[in-house]
Design an enzyme around this catalytic site. Sequence first.
Site, PDB file in Angstrom:
ATOM      1  N   LYS A  39       0.852  -1.196   0.000  1.00  0.00           N
ATOM      2  CA  LYS A  39       0.000   0.000   0.000  1.00  0.00           C
ATOM      3  C   LYS A  39       0.882   1.238   0.000  1.00  0.00           C
ATOM      4  O   LYS A  39       1.927   1.270   0.659  1.00  0.00           O
ATOM      5  CB  LYS A  39      -0.900  -0.038   1.240  1.00  0.00           C
ATOM      6  CG  LYS A  39      -1.995   1.011   1.268  1.00  0.00           C
ATOM      7  CD  LYS A  39      -2.903   0.824   2.489  1.00  0.00           C
ATOM      8  CE  LYS A  39      -4.029   1.840   2.537  1.00  0.00           C
ATOM      9  NZ  LYS A  39      -4.929   1.633   3.708  1.00  0.00           N
ATOM     10  N   SER A  96      -9.807   1.398   2.653  1.00  0.00           N
ATOM     11  CA  SER A  96      -8.962   2.184   1.793  1.00  0.00           C
ATOM     12  C   SER A  96      -7.867   1.401   1.083  1.00  0.00           C
ATOM     13  O   SER A  96      -7.272   1.905   0.134  1.00  0.00           O
ATOM     14  CB  SER A  96      -8.312   3.310   2.598  1.00  0.00           C
ATOM     15  OG  SER A  96      -7.438   2.789   3.568  1.00  0.00           O
ATOM     16  N   SER A 121      -9.848  -0.946   6.860  1.00  0.00           N
ATOM     17  CA  SER A 121      -9.297  -0.805   5.516  1.00  0.00           C
ATOM     18  C   SER A 121      -8.569  -2.018   4.961  1.00  0.00           C
ATOM     19  O   SER A 121      -8.238  -2.030   3.774  1.00  0.00           O
ATOM     20  CB  SER A 121      -8.345   0.386   5.467  1.00  0.00           C
ATOM     21  OG  SER A 121      -9.090   1.559   5.354  1.00  0.00           O
TER      22      SER A 121
END
Length: 456
Positions: free
Chosen positions: A52, A127, A151
């Site tokens: 990420k 996310s 997330s």
Amino acid sequence: KSYLSRIRLTEPQLKCFLHVSENVLKDAEEIDQRIAKGEELGPLAGVLIGVKDNICTEGMPSTAASRILEHYRPPFDATAIKKIKELGGIVVGKTNMDEFGMGSTTEASAFQVTANPWDLTRVPGGSSGGSAAAVAARQCMVSLGSDTGGSVRQPASFCGVVGLKPTYGRVSRFGLMAYASSLDVIGCFGSTVADAGMLLHAISGYDRFDSTSSKQDVPEFQSQFLSVDHFESKPLKGVKVGIIRETLEDGVDSGVKSATQEAASHLEALGCILTEVSLPSFSLGLPAYYVIASSESSSNLSRYDGVRYGNQVMAEELNRLYERSRGEGFGGEVKMRILMGTYALSAGYYDAYYKRAQQVRTLIQKDFKAALEQNDILISPAAPSAAYKIGEKKNDPLAMYAGDIMTVNVNLAGLPAVVLPCGLVEGGPSGLPVGLQMIGAAFDEEKLLRVGHIFE
Ligand code: GLN
């Protein structure tokens, strides 16, 4: 090579990556050489890992999907990345996300919208949507995300992969760009519980660069997978499972409810003792989470001032430089969170919002403690629905926040949880995946991984 060509083939439609490393093949050759020299690298050797974009990777763009960090290349690796590299893992690239982790669809990225591999017209969740979709589409073997309020778990559910949120403090946050420091954890995605568990083992442990990282021993999670006797008729005999009543009430899609109930029956068939448990403060978690997360973010994001990192918009006067750099650098969702957080922390409002939210947090911790004294694990859906359409909730932030109801309480309590696929509901070309959430006691990831592995 086959993974790189898969990325080339699928990326134009999916847009999971903000950056693909140019060094994958070179890194792989180096791993070969280390093995040839007799180094024992363990199960991560040569494993391709998506990361990420809010996790710092040395010399590689790390933007948290924000314009304010558009050209930022950190001079260091996050501790989790350092550990992965030492064990022979290869960072294949940086994955798309909601800016600074604020969102549940990955649509709040400043750069691109990621599609759900199950149905390209739907969101991958967020996310950490890029990390979840990349594993689902087999663009990488496993990936790292971060989980402040769900997330990792919610995108795992939307994309039909395994998402593992460790106990707060299990994994060092050094090099993870802070959203809400008392809630943030780095988590793992994999196609199986064993894959996610192996990655977690690699990145866990105390780190002197993160004062909130724990000195608790990190057990050999792998033994949980190797020691399972799959021919045993009731491998989970006597494991007490509490199904959380409040997570199956109104507002949850019927398909999600029935998939969760079927999963519960499957656990019973494996030998678990199933009971219903109640978390009386459950519904207070969502507002408390949004007050606490926004408050902490308003403080954390003050470091992006246009001077220390990232984009600078020049101005005649210093305050104008701050204003313009932040005004042009942050997206709408981030600005809204900073405003909400600043408001909740202001003199005169602090007691009514922030303090009250912290009191609710204590209630939620107590609820979980009581429920986990009676049960080994708790189960619930991972999200109230399967993946929704791109654009569907974009202009309705409250509806989007409401979708986090299943996951935020777990962060407020700091507990570990794993989400794994448990069925399909109608939608898309071939159905849409639904995830089951299993929640464990603090630092008892082992039990979660064992139950999850046998369940799948
Ligand atoms: N959707 C939640 C939020 O926007 C959770 C995000 C996260 O876990 N990073 O705050």
